[in-house]
Write an enzyme that holds these catalytic residues in place. Sequence first.
Site, PDB file in Angstrom:
ATOM      1  N   ASP A  43       0.836  -1.197   0.000  1.00 45.91           N
ATOM      2  CA  ASP A  43       0.000   0.000   0.000  1.00 45.91           C
ATOM      3  C   ASP A  43       0.875   1.253   0.000  1.00 45.91           C
ATOM      4  O   ASP A  43       1.750   1.412   0.845  1.00 45.91           O
ATOM      5  CB  ASP A  43      -0.908   0.021   1.235  1.00 45.91           C
ATOM      6  CG  ASP A  43      -1.801   1.242   1.278  1.00 45.91           C
ATOM      7  OD1 ASP A  43      -2.932   1.161   0.756  1.00 45.91           O
ATOM      8  OD2 ASP A  43      -1.368   2.282   1.808  1.00 45.91           O
ATOM      9  N   HIS A 110      -7.563   9.846  -1.895  1.00 45.20           N
ATOM     10  CA  HIS A 110      -6.894   9.799  -0.599  1.00 45.20           C
ATOM     11  C   HIS A 110      -7.703  10.448   0.526  1.00 45.20           C
ATOM     12  O   HIS A 110      -7.785   9.911   1.626  1.00 45.20           O
ATOM     13  CB  HIS A 110      -5.518  10.472  -0.699  1.00 45.20           C
ATOM     14  CG  HIS A 110      -4.546  10.010   0.331  1.00 45.20           C
ATOM     15  ND1 HIS A 110      -3.185   9.968   0.124  1.00 45.20           N
ATOM     16  CD2 HIS A 110      -4.721   9.550   1.593  1.00 45.20           C
ATOM     17  CE1 HIS A 110      -2.575   9.506   1.197  1.00 45.20           C
ATOM     18  NE2 HIS A 110      -3.493   9.255   2.106  1.00 45.20           N
TER      19      HIS A 110
END
Length: 316
Positions: A43, A110
């Site tokens: 990630d 995000h």
Amino acid sequence: MKTFTLNDGNAIPAFGLGTWKSSEGDAYRAVKEALRVGYNHIDGAWIYQNEDEVGRGICESIKEGIIKREEVFVTSKLWNSFHAPEDVEKGCQETLTKLGLEYVDLYLMHWPVAFRSGKLMPEGTEDFWPLSDLPLSKTFKAMLKLRDKGLVKSVGVSNFSISKLEKLIAESGVVPAVNQVELHPYNPQEKLFTYCSDKGIHLTAYSPLGSGDRPEFLKQKGEPPILENQVVKVTAAEEGLTPAQLLIAWAIDRGTSVIPKSANPSRIAENLAAASHTLSTKARSAIDGIDTRFRYVDIKEWYLPGITYEGSDFWV
């Protein structure tokens, strides 16, 4: 490695390596070591400013035959300054170039916060796009086009509350594949968990160990370190685990994927071992019963009524 099936049919590994806060050199070494010992989920994000190192670790591991590209699940995230629809592909292409990859497996928005184009971080309210001018759904629709072009496999979001998810789905007509949020026993987000389960949105847990190494501006005086929680320590000992391993096993047992960060080889292996631990009913109940509530990642400077959120609270 256990996987969870996303609402688009793709599968996400239950456990992965987080790279937020991995400093220069550490990100490369951590990725190489993680893939070597058996990780298959990495990630990252554009704003972490280490995607070149993350990508070098992935690409070298592929060339060395440690793992095939189709066997490693790579996540990245669109930063807030690329929210304008015309900037979305640019942000994605910058990530792909740094990673040295043709696609990422999962691409997330995000934050539900938009900065003016070119602004890495806002210096004042004028540096934010108000939701009325640039709805999150416009950004999300542009992200979906990346999937159509083969640049990303799955599209999701991060740090989205129920109200923001509802609005996004209503305006775009598409349910995100993933919502990556802060999740741990001090912030179990039960209402969000139930909502996402009902909608078929998979949850990924970040900062599952309390993020003790996060930037100082995100820390508060007297905050409760979750790894020092007495219930966590006692339960971990009963399970034959470290406190960190227990929290990882708990996250997976709930049905969420989890991405603890580490650059320490022994911790990297230790965390992986936790992913295969079957949590006892007693242990699950003990951790579920913790009633302390605390959020470790809380950027209050972005709480701007009428600009970054509507209603009474940024997180609602």
